[in-house]
Scaffold this active site. Structure first.
Site, PDB file in Angstrom:
ATOM      1  N   LYS A 171      -5.970 -40.404  27.984  1.00  0.00           N
ATOM      2  CA  LYS A 171      -4.958 -41.292  28.554  1.00  0.00           C
ATOM      3  C   LYS A 171      -3.627 -41.081  27.824  1.00  0.00           C
ATOM      4  CE  LYS A 171      -2.703 -45.314  28.162  1.00  0.00           C
ATOM      5  NZ  LYS A 171      -1.575 -44.757  28.767  1.00  0.00           N
ATOM      6  N   GLY A 224      -0.454 -44.118  17.965  1.00  0.00           N
ATOM      7  CA  GLY A 224       0.534 -44.999  18.601  1.00  0.00           C
ATOM      8  C   GLY A 224       1.021 -46.027  17.604  1.00  0.00           C
ATOM      9  N   SER A 225       1.391 -47.180  18.127  1.00  0.00           N
ATOM     10  CA  SER A 225       2.020 -48.183  17.266  1.00  0.00           C
ATOM     11  C   SER A 225       0.974 -48.967  16.468  1.00  0.00           C
ATOM     12  CB  SER A 225       2.820 -49.151  18.135  1.00  0.00           C
ATOM     13  OG  SER A 225       1.941 -49.845  19.002  1.00  0.00           O
ATOM     14  N   GLY A 229      -2.705 -50.276  17.742  1.00  0.00           N
ATOM     15  CA  GLY A 229      -3.811 -49.756  16.931  1.00  0.00           C
ATOM     16  C   GLY A 229      -4.643 -50.883  16.336  1.00  0.00           C
ATOM     17  N   GLU A 246      -4.068 -43.069  14.114  1.00  0.00           N
ATOM     18  CA  GLU A 246      -2.838 -42.685  13.414  1.00  0.00           C
ATOM     19  C   GLU A 246      -1.748 -43.606  13.935  1.00  0.00           C
ATOM     20  OE1 GLU A 246      -2.660 -40.747  10.984  1.00  0.00           O
ATOM     21  OE2 GLU A 246      -4.590 -39.723  11.178  1.00  0.00           O
ATOM     22  N   CYS A 280       6.329 -39.679  13.527  1.00  0.00           N
ATOM     23  CA  CYS A 280       5.720 -40.649  12.601  1.00  0.00           C
ATOM     24  C   CYS A 280       5.879 -40.173  11.165  1.00  0.00           C
ATOM     25  CB  CYS A 280       4.270 -40.938  12.953  1.00  0.00           C
ATOM     26  SG  CYS A 280       3.333 -39.508  13.396  1.00  0.00           S
ATOM     27  N   GLU A 378       8.892 -49.790  10.558  1.00  0.00           N
ATOM     28  CA  GLU A 378       9.077 -48.522  11.265  1.00  0.00           C
ATOM     29  C   GLU A 378      10.002 -48.729  12.461  1.00  0.00           C
ATOM     30  OE1 GLU A 378       5.908 -46.588  13.599  1.00  0.00           O
ATOM     31  OE2 GLU A 378       6.430 -44.784  12.499  1.00  0.00           O
TER      32      GLU A 378
HETATM   33  P1  ADP Z   1       4.689 -47.059  21.658  1.00  0.00           P
HETATM   34  O1  ADP Z   1       5.274 -48.397  21.327  1.00  0.00           O
HETATM   35  O2  ADP Z   1       5.167 -45.970  20.800  1.00  0.00           O
HETATM   36  O3  ADP Z   1       4.680 -46.722  23.119  1.00  0.00           O
HETATM   37  P2  ADP Z   1       1.948 -47.888  21.898  1.00  0.00           P
HETATM   38  O4  ADP Z   1       0.978 -48.157  20.805  1.00  0.00           O
HETATM   39  O5  ADP Z   1       2.367 -49.011  22.769  1.00  0.00           O
HETATM   40  O6  ADP Z   1       3.161 -47.179  21.206  1.00  0.00           O
HETATM   41  O7  ADP Z   1       1.393 -46.747  22.862  1.00  0.00           O
HETATM   42  C1  ADP Z   1       0.581 -45.691  22.419  1.00  0.00           C
HETATM   43  C2  ADP Z   1      -0.497 -45.447  23.466  1.00  0.00           C
HETATM   44  O8  ADP Z   1      -1.337 -46.604  23.523  1.00  0.00           O
HETATM   45  C3  ADP Z   1       0.043 -45.249  24.888  1.00  0.00           C
HETATM   46  O9  ADP Z   1      -0.738 -44.286  25.558  1.00  0.00           O
HETATM   47  C4  ADP Z   1      -0.135 -46.615  25.494  1.00  0.00           C
HETATM   48  O10 ADP Z   1      -0.234 -46.591  26.903  1.00  0.00           O
HETATM   49  C5  ADP Z   1      -1.438 -47.052  24.869  1.00  0.00           C
HETATM   50  N1  ADP Z   1      -1.650 -48.511  24.886  1.00  0.00           N
HETATM   51  C6  ADP Z   1      -0.713 -49.473  24.794  1.00  0.00           C
HETATM   52  N2  ADP Z   1      -1.289 -50.685  24.850  1.00  0.00           N
HETATM   53  C7  ADP Z   1      -2.618 -50.495  24.986  1.00  0.00           C
HETATM   54  C8  ADP Z   1      -3.766 -51.357  25.094  1.00  0.00           C
HETATM   55  N3  ADP Z   1      -3.636 -52.677  25.077  1.00  0.00           N
HETATM   56  N4  ADP Z   1      -4.979 -50.781  25.201  1.00  0.00           N
HETATM   57  C9  ADP Z   1      -5.131 -49.449  25.203  1.00  0.00           C
HETATM   58  N5  ADP Z   1      -4.102 -48.593  25.121  1.00  0.00           N
HETATM   59  C10 ADP Z   1      -2.863 -49.090  25.001  1.00  0.00           C
END
Ligand code: ADP
Length: 476
Positions: A171, A224-225, A229, A246, A280, A378
């Site tokens: 995804k 991701g964030s 995470g 990460e 990152c 960050e």
């Molecule tokens: P950023 O703020 O850099 O976009 P995110 O952590 O929101 O970082 O996004 C990183 C990944 O996690 C993306 O693929 C996003 O679609 C996915 N993501 C965001 N929210 C969720 C969630 N609640 N469950 C699963 N995946 C998620």
């Protein structure tokens, strides 16, 4: 172009449509993409689960050949893939082509690893018994990826997953469907059995959640964030899902008074601002010893004045746009926070007007105190903070004074301080006389503290996450 998802060997249109924006030219989107729902995501996991037993027992030479072919095609088409990346994410064409090349190299590295899955055979403590330790695939691996390296990060998750015999549901982040589609399109022609590799386009809250909640998912790798995470970690723990994460960084670059000034300035400017600061591993905290502080700041200001922000396809541009409106809003909010907390603006701080309407932001540098928000949180944009240190010990203390621990760097001519910093920095990766960003594809990547969780990614260490160990006892 309308990018689609790939489920069980079929291209799937999805139930609604999203716009694939071009952050350099909002009037000229890259294309559109079909958004799948939770039910289709569930089908992708079911397909991956159905394909897992046979793929887990597949011939490693077959897996190696497939991964090698994928890597070769990515490298052969790096200019075209790099252009798509530059259009969609906004890093410069040079950086984008470099990333495409690296993605191809990663597939080739793991092609070799498919043939070198390690094991051990030991003497038993019981007479007449042999003990073997082997590694088996985990099963169905879910991959949730961010937008900032939309070719390389999927590559460093997909390639080891397949090499070690797992099946995949990938995804990608919402704003980079084109790069995800390009990878999936190449993989779709590489000879994998149906269901071994699946890619689903859609929102994290819908598609990502459906993936994580699916009972047939065996492991989840996330980049991701911190917020997402942490939430995913809780869900994974509740159901015993193997997870690797990460997340953020607030990486220090220490500049000591004995440093080569040219080298220090290049490390800082590259590490803090290239790729629009959206790495990152970016050097977002420049911790500079008193004796060189003022000269360093002056030279960085002069260097930033030569930097051109603009369209990443223009060869004279050094820094492309911020990747999205949401990220630009975050960056601008942190610039306001820098002023509010009493930081001194040293460079930039404003949006840049270009020929097209896009998310262009000047590289921004603040002199701050250690407790200011832009020194602690960050940002993920071209916004860096300079902190003044009394001496090496103070610099080291500032470097480690963070909840994160991904990467840390030092610029010095002193072997004594370089060696001490390498041992004492509370990070997963440490750089001496190099920018904090910019890592090799064949060695472990990852951090400590709030930056990472679970086994390291990349290189031979990837085997820890993508396999599970079995101990077999045999008596004659
Ligand atoms: P950023 O703020 O850099 O976009 P995110 O952590 O929101 O970082 O996004 C990183 C990944 O996690 C993306 O693929 C996003 O679609 C996915 N993501 C965001 N929210 C969720 C969630 N609640 N469950 C699963 N995946 C998620």
């Amino acid at each position: 172009m309308r990018f689609q998802s790939y489920i069980n060997g079929q291209w799937v249109v999805g139930s609604s449509e999203g716009v694939d924006e071009n952050p350099s030219d909002l009037a000229a989107p890259v294309g559109a993409y079909g958004i799948v729902d939770a039910a289709l995501t569930s089908q992708a996991v079911d397909a991956a689960a159905a394909a897992a037993p046979a793929w887990g027992l597949s011939n490693p030479q077959q897996r190696a050949d497939i991964l090698d072919a994928i890597g070769s095609e990515i490298i052969a088409r790096r200019d075209e893939l790099g252009r798509l990346l530059a259009l969609e994410e906004g890093k410069t064409l040079g950086e984008s082509i470099g990333e495409a090349t690296r993605a191809g190299q990663i597939f080739k590295f793991f092609a070799g690893e498919a043939l070198r899955i390690p094991g051990e055979r030991l003497a038993s403590t019981r007479p007449g018994v042999d003990v073997e330790i082997t590694r088996e695939p985990v099963g169905v691996v879910g991959i949730i990826a961010p937008w900032n390296f939309p070719l390389a990060i999927p590559a460093w998750k997909i390639a080891p997953a397949l090499a070690y015999g797992n099946t995949v549901v990938f995804k990608p982040a919402e704003i980079v469907p084109g790069c995800a589609w390009a990878i999936a399109e190449i993989i779709s022609r590489a000879g994998l059995p149906e269901g071994v590799f699946n890619m689903v386009l859609g929102a994290g809250r819908v598609v990502g959640q459906a993936l994580v909640e699916h009972p047939k998912l065996d492991a989840l790798t996330f980049t991701g964030s911190v917020g997402t995470g942490t939430a995913l970690h809780r869900q994974a723990a509740a159901r015993g899902l193997k997870i690797q994460m990460e997340m953020g960084g607030k990486n220090p670059l220490v500049v000591l008074a004995d440093a080569d000034l040219d080298k220090a300035v290049e490390c800082a400017v590259n590490g803090a601002f290239f790729s629009t600061g959206q790495r990152c591993t970016a050097s977002s905290r420049l911790i500079v010893e008193d004796g060189i502080h003022d000269a360093f700041v002056k030279r960085v200001q002069e260097r930033l004045a030569q930097i051109k922000v603009g369209n990443p396809l223009d060869a004279s541009v050094h820094i492309g746009p911020v990747a999205s409106k949401a990220q630009l809003d975050t960056d601008l909010a942190y610039i306001r926070a820098g002023h509010e907390d009493g930081g001194q603006l040293l460079f930039g701080g404003e949006q840049v007007q270009c020929a097209t309407e896009g998310h262009f932001l000047a590289p921004t540098l603040f002199a701050v105190e250690a407790d200011h928000r832009i020194a602690r949180e960050e940002i993920f944009g071209p916004v860096a903070a300079v902190l003044r240190a009394r001496d090496y010990e103070h610099a080291l203390a500032l470097a480690n004074d963070t909840e994160f621990g991904l990467c840390g760097g030092i610029v010095t001519t002193s072997l004594k301080y370089a060696t001490h910093f390498k041992r004492s920095a509370q990070v997963g990766m440490v750089m001496v006389n190099l920018p904090t960003a910019g890592v090799d594809p064949h060695v472990p990547f990852g951090g400590r503290k709030g930056s990472s969780y679970g086994p390291r990614e990349q290189g031979r260490y990837a085997v820890e996450f993508y396999t599970t160990v079995k101990t077999a006892y045999t008596a004659a």
